[in-house]
Design an enzyme around this catalytic site. Structure first.
Site, PDB file in Angstrom:
ATOM      1  CB  CYS A  76      72.837  63.464  23.028  1.00 34.07           C
ATOM      2  SG  CYS A  76      73.058  64.586  21.641  1.00 34.07           S
ATOM      3  CB  CYS A 187      80.126  63.527  19.436  1.00 31.80           C
ATOM      4  SG  CYS A 187      78.750  62.853  18.474  1.00 31.80           S
TER       5      CYS A 187
HETATM    6  N1  DGL Z   1      75.533  61.874  19.554  1.00 34.31           N
HETATM    7  C1  DGL Z   1      75.381  63.274  19.576  1.00 34.31           C
HETATM    8  C2  DGL Z   1      76.328  63.971  20.521  1.00 34.31           C
HETATM    9  O1  DGL Z   1      76.747  63.339  21.446  1.00 34.31           O
HETATM   10  C3  DGL Z   1      74.991  64.085  18.420  1.00 34.31           C
HETATM   11  C4  DGL Z   1      75.335  63.807  17.020  1.00 34.31           C
HETATM   12  C5  DGL Z   1      74.389  64.628  16.147  1.00 34.31           C
HETATM   13  O2  DGL Z   1      73.175  64.378  16.235  1.00 34.31           O
HETATM   14  O3  DGL Z   1      74.865  65.532  15.441  1.00 34.31           O
HETATM   15  O4  DGL Z   1      76.639  65.117  20.365  1.00 34.31           O
END
Ligand code: DGL
Length: 273
Positions: A76, A187
């Site tokens: 993440c 993301c």
């Molecule tokens: N998948 C996440 C990232 O890579 C976060 C998305 C979220 O929870 O806002 O930033």
């Protein structure tokens, strides 16, 4: 083989986005066992404070370590920006995050030195990508676009409709204006709409995402530390802090492999909802 090598690798994200990283890891490291945790009860991370993100990361890491993981992968970008350094100073096992490898790959790929970044508000505001890119090329120009509604739209699991197309067109406008030749999908949710993003970025722009880059980095780290599992087919399992049925329904649409049962656990202290 070292006994440590047979222990699982823990992977976590705020939701289903980290599955784009797990997908790559399953393909590249077929003998490894994986435990994937989606912090769906606390999704989205994108508008949380750095303090909240660090406390979630601490709680999740403690739970993964209780499952005897040999390595933690922060799949993440938002959690990496806020909590990777913090986790690395507290956890004895290797902790690997996204961002470094993509920043390097973006600088290597760009001919015009105009690089675009699509990411959550928290990631853009942290300035982490901008700093990492500057460490490789201080003269690179980064056009960073916060996309607050995109990860929630992807995670909602509804079939993508015109509103998602409009959202992607709007978020990519600054990248077209700046005529970037390389775009970081900053993301882990965004590769799930990669085709859509590709239609709206400048033609032939290279898209850089976390999965491929981090899988390469993890394989190298395991190899060097003698922690690589050899022979046999590894397994993988899932847990999440929110509704396991919803997680399974959405997750199985994105993972290109069978999705087993999902355990529900909500580790540690909760931040303000
Ligand atoms: N998948 C996440 C990232 O890579 C976060 C998305 C979220 O929870 O806002 O930033």
């Amino acid at each position: 083989m070292d006994r440590n090598a047979t222990r699982p690798i823990g992977v976590f994200d705020s939701g289903v986005g980290g599955l784009t990283v797990l997908d790559e890891l399953l393909a590249r490291l077929p003998s490894e066992d994986f435990i994937y945790f989606g912090d769906t009860h606390w999704f989205p991370y994108g508008d949380r404070s750095a303090d909240d993100l660090r406390s979630r990361a601490d709680a999740i890491a403690a739970w993964l370590l209780s499952q005897d993981v040999k390595m933690i992968v922060v799949a993440c970008n938002t959690a990496t920006a806020a909590a990777l350094a913090h986790l690395q100073t507290h956890v004895d096992e290797p902790v690997i995050g996204v961002m470094t490898a993509e920043s390097h790959a973006a600088v290597q790929s760009s001919r015009t030195r105009r690089i675009g970044l699509l990411a959550t508000e928290a990631t853009v505001a942290s300035g982490s990508y901008q700093r990492m890119i500057a460490a490789h090329d201080a003269g690179a120009r980064v056009t960073a676009v916060p996309c607050p509604r995109l990860a929630p739209a992807i995670q909602s699991g509804d079939p993508f409709d015109q509103s998602v197309v409009d959202m992607v067109r709007e978020y990519t406008q600054p990248l077209r204006d700046a005529d970037v030749d390389t775009v970081i999908l900053g993301c882990t949710h965004y590769p799930m709409v990669e085709r859509l993003i590709r239609r709206h970025v400048p033609p032939d722009a290279a898209l850089i995402s976390s999965g491929v880059e981090i899988a390469r980095e993890i394989a190298g780290t395991l190899e060097r530390q003698g922690l690589l599992a050899h022979g046999g087919e590894g397994n993988y399992r899932f847990a999440c802090s929110g509704d396991p049925t919803a997680f399974r329904t959405i997750g199985s649409r994105f993972l290109q492999m069978p999705f087993g049962e999902v355990e529900q656990v909500d580790p540690g202290a909760a931040p303000t909802p």
